[in-house]
Every structure is written in structure tokens, then in C-alpha cells.
Design a protein around this motif. Structure first.
Motif, PDB file in Angstrom:
ATOM      1  N   ASP A  94       0.909  -0.916  -0.096  1.00  0.00           N
ATOM      2  CA  ASP A  94       0.086   0.570  -0.329  1.00  0.00           C
ATOM      3  C   ASP A  94       0.490   1.052  -0.254  1.00  0.00           C
ATOM      4  O   ASP A  94       0.608   1.603  -0.358  1.00  0.00           O
ATOM      5  CB  ASP A  94      -0.572  -0.150   1.034  1.00  0.00           C
ATOM      6  N   LYS A 104       1.152  -2.607   4.777  1.00  0.00           N
ATOM      7  CA  LYS A 104       0.202  -3.411   3.626  1.00  0.00           C
ATOM      8  C   LYS A 104      -0.818  -4.459   4.394  1.00  0.00           C
ATOM      9  O   LYS A 104      -1.035  -4.063   5.737  1.00  0.00           O
ATOM     10  CB  LYS A 104       1.040  -4.985   3.694  1.00  0.00           C
ATOM     11  N   GLY A 106      -4.538  -3.913   3.228  1.00  0.00           N
ATOM     12  CA  GLY A 106      -5.336  -3.312   2.491  1.00  0.00           C
ATOM     13  C   GLY A 106      -6.573  -3.937   2.064  1.00  0.00           C
ATOM     14  O   GLY A 106      -7.503  -3.573   2.222  1.00  0.00           O
ATOM     15  N   LYS A 131       2.332   3.931  -4.798  1.00  0.00           N
ATOM     16  CA  LYS A 131       2.888   3.524  -3.938  1.00  0.00           C
ATOM     17  C   LYS A 131       4.275   4.391  -3.002  1.00  0.00           C
ATOM     18  O   LYS A 131       4.512   4.240  -1.582  1.00  0.00           O
ATOM     19  CB  LYS A 131       3.104   2.211  -3.762  1.00  0.00           C
ATOM     20  N   TRP A 140      -0.110   6.894   1.930  1.00  0.00           N
ATOM     21  CA  TRP A 140      -0.884   5.743   2.809  1.00  0.00           C
ATOM     22  C   TRP A 140      -1.781   6.753   3.810  1.00  0.00           C
ATOM     23  O   TRP A 140      -1.221   6.657   4.865  1.00  0.00           O
ATOM     24  CB  TRP A 140      -1.041   4.674   2.458  1.00  0.00           C
TER      25      TRP A 140
END
Ligand SMILES: O=C(CO)[C@H](O)[C@H](O)COP(=O)(O)O
Length: 257
Positions: A94, A104, A106, A131, A140
Motif C-alpha cells: 500500500d 500492507k 489494504g 505507492k 497512504w
């Protein structure tokens, strides 16, 4: 000839193809397959390596989605309990920082993803250019995905907040089902948003979160990935290494772009 895709999809495919070409070698027998929307292109490229090489391999999934990808592609499905040592695992992310720490989860698969990342001699990330980030929490904004045990979850949410989270909601399923998202392990997922000061020290935050009763796994992967492949809009791929070094490779003629 490859299919024409929307730009983001093309970038994901570039990253996936390039990572497979660089890291999935003929001698590799046990291969970990991650989760998310980039990973189907990983499987596509592995299938293109041919039946002869793939019939001698076994593929370990990180969850329901990747299990189906493996089965639908006609590849041999294996289990982490049978193959606790993996040659190479390729997975999406992510957000990835300059040191290859990443967020990670998502897709809510972070526990199994971490097992397969740590079991692999080589763990590689594949993602589109969105990303790529200098520090976690920059691109994010949904928070750190946590997998927590349902029993006592309200107590666990308080403990997460006590570590500095400004928000720590349970991930809800939405229109498809009333109630919370339940992981492949039968647990809840929490998206915990932390201020920059905490996000910029991901290994410390990971350690503190893992110490909480009820937290099964944290979607912070620190010091695990060997390289990250980012597909770019211009058809190139940026490869980021653990020492912060970056190199750009052009897509091959007739490849993913
Ligand atoms: O960690 C994950 C699932 O738990 C995925 O790998 C991550 O969300 C990236 O997915 P995508 O390739 O769709 O951007």
C-alpha cells in the motif's frame, strides 16, 4: 502482443512482470503468491514461463484470493505447513518508503502475508508509482492495518489509542455485509491512524503494536523486503533497493506496457 490497459493497471503489470523476470528463476521450486490487484499480473508472468518449468513448482498463497489465482492458473497449490521455506515471495504493497519499510493489509491479509514474507529467502514488492513514498503515512492515509482477535476488541482498540493513534476504527464490510470485515483467520481488522512522528519510526511502532494483547499482526513490514518494483506512467520500472539506491529499467519490447 500484450493487452492495452488503463494507465494504473499498465503500471501494476509492468512492476509485476519486471519483478518476475528478475527474481523468479527456473531453479525456484517454492513460490509465495501475495494478495491484491497487482498480484494477478505476477501469476500471469509466471504462467508465461511455461508448463515445463511450472510443473516442478509449488505455489503458496497468502489468502483466499491468491489461492484462487493459483488454482485458476492451473498451478500446483501448496501449504505453508508443508513448505515453511520459500524460495521467493512476491506481493503488493500500500505504501513503500525509502528503506523498503512498507504498509500492507489494504486487503486485510497482513498476517498471512507476513508469514510468507518472512518464510521467503527473497521477498519482493510490486506496485504502481503511487505507492512510492519517502516516509510511511505520506501517500497512504488510511492508517496501519492491524489484525486483532474479536474477543476483547474494545479493550484492544483502547490500547491502540493509548499508543498515540488518532483514530482506530474497525474496518467495516460495507454494503455487502452488515458488520466488520473478518480476515481469512476469523479476526477483525483495524485501521489505526498515527501521527507522522510515530509513522516515521515504523520499526518502533511495529514493536509497540505487536506487544499489545489481542494484536495478531501489524501491517508494517520493516526490514523484510529485498527490493520494490514500481511501474511508472512512462512505461519504465523503478527498482528500489534496501540501501535506498534506485535504478530505472525500460520495459522490454512487447512486454507489459
Ligand atoms: O497488502 C495487501 C492486501 O492485504 C495488498 O498487497 C496491498 O493492499 C496492495 O494491493 P494492490 O496491489 O491492490 O494495490
Amino acid at each position: 502482443m500484450s493487452t492495452k490497459l488503463a494507465p494504473i493497471e499498465a503500471a501494476k503489470r509492468l512492476a509485476a512482470y519486471s519483478a518476475v523476470d528478475h527474481h523468479v528463476h527456473e531453479q525456484h521450486r517454492v513460490i509465495g503468491i501475495g494478495s491484491g490487484s497487482t498480484v494477478p499480473y505476477v501469476v500471469e508472468r509466471i504462467v508465461a514461463q511455461g508448463e515445463d518449468v511450472n510443473r516442478n513448482r509449488v505455489f503458496i498463497p497468502t489468502g483466499f484470493q491468491s489461492k484462487n489465482l493459483i488454482v485458476d492458473a492451473g498451478l500446483v497449490l501448496g501449504d505453508i505447513e508443508q513448505f515453511p521455506e520459500i524460495d521467493v515471495t512476491i506481493d503488493g504493497a500500500d505504501e513503500v518508503d525509502d528503506h523498503l519499510n512498507c504498509i500492507k493489509g489494504g486487503g486485510g491479509c497482513q498476517y498471512r502475508e507476513k508469514v510468507l514474507a518472512e518464510a521467503a529467502k527473497t521477498f519482493i514488492l510490486v506496485a504502481d508509482y503511487r505507492k512510492k513514498s519517502p516516509a510511511l503515512g505520506t501517500t497512504w492515509s488510511h492508517g496501519v492495518p492491524l489484525e486483532i482477535v474479536p474477543f476483547g476488541y474494545a479493550r484492544c482498540l483502547r490500547s491502540i489509542t493509548a499508543l498515540g493513534a488518532t483514530r482506530a476504527p474497525l474496518r467495516m464490510a460495507g454494503a455487502a455485509k452488515a458488520g466488520p470485515v473478518v480476515s481469512d483467520n476469523g479476526n477483525f481488522i483495524v485501521d489505526a491512524v498515527f501521527p507522522d512522528a510515530r509513522m516515521h519510526q515504523p520499526a518502533e511502532l511495529l514493536r509497540d503494536l505487536k506487544a499489545l494483547t489481542g494484536v495478531v499482526e501489524v501491517g508494517l513490514f520493516c526490514g523484510v523486503a529485498k527490493a520494490a518494483y514500481f511501474g511508472n506512467e512512462d512505461g519504465s520500472v523503478t527498482i528500489r533497493h534496501t540501501d535506498g539506491r534506485e535504478e530505472e529499467v525500460a520495459a522490454h519490447e512487447g512486454d507489459a506496457h
